[in-house]
Design an enzyme around this catalytic site. Sequence first.
Site, PDB file in Angstrom:
ATOM      1  N   ARG A 168       0.876  -1.169   0.000  1.00  0.00           N
ATOM      2  CA  ARG A 168       0.000   0.000   0.000  1.00  0.00           C
ATOM      3  C   ARG A 168       0.915   1.222   0.000  1.00  0.00           C
ATOM      4  NH1 ARG A 168      -2.019  -3.473   4.086  1.00  0.00           N
ATOM      5  NH2 ARG A 168      -4.109  -4.296   3.627  1.00  0.00           N
ATOM      6  N   LYS A 193      -2.102  -2.361   7.963  1.00  0.00           N
ATOM      7  CA  LYS A 193      -3.294  -1.915   8.676  1.00  0.00           C
ATOM      8  C   LYS A 193      -3.357  -2.557  10.062  1.00  0.00           C
ATOM      9  CE  LYS A 193      -6.314  -0.902   4.736  1.00  0.00           C
ATOM     10  NZ  LYS A 193      -7.610  -1.222   4.081  1.00  0.00           N
ATOM     11  N   HIS A 261      -2.474   2.532  -6.092  1.00  0.00           N
ATOM     12  CA  HIS A 261      -3.031   1.293  -5.547  1.00  0.00           C
ATOM     13  C   HIS A 261      -3.207   0.241  -6.634  1.00  0.00           C
ATOM     14  CE1 HIS A 261      -4.536  -0.576  -1.941  1.00  0.00           C
ATOM     15  NE2 HIS A 261      -5.597  -1.051  -2.595  1.00  0.00           N
ATOM     16  N   ARG A 264      -0.462  -2.245  -6.707  1.00  0.00           N
ATOM     17  CA  ARG A 264      -0.609  -3.334  -5.724  1.00  0.00           C
ATOM     18  C   ARG A 264      -1.528  -4.422  -6.287  1.00  0.00           C
ATOM     19  NH1 ARG A 264      -0.910  -4.700  -0.120  1.00  0.00           N
ATOM     20  NH2 ARG A 264      -3.010  -5.165   0.642  1.00  0.00           N
ATOM     21  N   HIS A 287      -3.536  -9.252   3.840  1.00  0.00           N
ATOM     22  CA  HIS A 287      -4.979  -9.334   4.020  1.00  0.00           C
ATOM     23  C   HIS A 287      -5.282 -10.169   5.265  1.00  0.00           C
ATOM     24  CE1 HIS A 287      -6.015  -8.537  -0.502  1.00  0.00           C
ATOM     25  NE2 HIS A 287      -5.771  -7.435   0.180  1.00  0.00           N
ATOM     26  N   TYR A 296      -9.346 -11.642  -6.289  1.00  0.00           N
ATOM     27  CA  TYR A 296      -8.431 -11.680  -7.423  1.00  0.00           C
ATOM     28  C   TYR A 296      -8.678 -12.875  -8.335  1.00  0.00           C
ATOM     29  CZ  TYR A 296      -5.796  -7.979  -5.221  1.00  0.00           C
ATOM     30  OH  TYR A 296      -5.432  -6.786  -4.669  1.00  0.00           O
TER      31      TYR A 296
END
Length: 321
Positions: A168, A193, A261, A264, A287, A296
Amino acid sequence: MATEETFLVALAPDLAALLQRWMSYLRDERRLSPKTLEAYERDLLQLAHFLTKHLGAPPGTADIAALTPGDIRAFLAARRASGAGSRSLARQLAACRSLARFCARHDVPTTSAFEAVRSPKQKKSLPKALSVTDTLTLTDAADTLTEEPWLAARDRAVLLLLYGSGLRISEALGISRADAPVGGRDTLRVTGKGGKTRIVPVLPKVSEAIEAYIRLCPYLLAPSEPLFRGAKGGALSARIIQKLVERLRSALGLEPSVTPHALRHSFATHLLGDGGDLRTIQELLGHASLSTTQIYTDVDAARLLDIYAKAHPRAANHRHS
């Protein structure tokens, strides 16, 4: 037909005047784009059309103030029945909330019903990945838009890092000088995150670009301070990289969906296309849930099925049965 009906709406004078004031506010103070203004006006007129059918008369401000959450849900249900998607309904509810807040600020009676109703759930859209060719073109051109050598080297290093390690933008710009993957280091510890850390691989080409930036950077890069710097020496802003990609996108004739982004997303999509498994990609992206990564699979389902057919033991048995 629904669109034609929308523009045949009659409003009570007080509501017509209110909508005109609200639209002027959105245009002059909020400076919304003409397309957004047109959409918001259409959204409110559709609500007025719905109310007219139920009231038997043009609605006024008192009718808006009297709306209940049940009324709003009935309106949204009618819109969905006419073919409106979740994205349109969410925008419509946002327009109504904007009007309600405008009323509250100007002492016009209003309702809290719009806030009480949840926005429709949005279907997760597919990641907008670049093709391999476009990705390489973009990263190769990263250092062509500035004549200052160290800034050009910085831009190239950041974009290569976003694509090469699937970071990110906040993760890339949060790297300290001490953590820089240079001097033969082929991994990088990233804080993502929720403060969660993960280890990602770093390609030699990315390390070389970072080393080139460090050699040219005119500022002292203390170990605990940010690796990437702005022109005046402060921490590099994400907006600078966003603008860089916007300029590159324009210069190279790429799609509007090309953003930092998107690099990524391209990292993950290209790994999947070359046979990477979802669990590994999940760990590389940071994730929390595999379901986030599974989006994806829709990008190249045929390729994934081919990998499955070649790799799964039961698939081999099935082919020969």
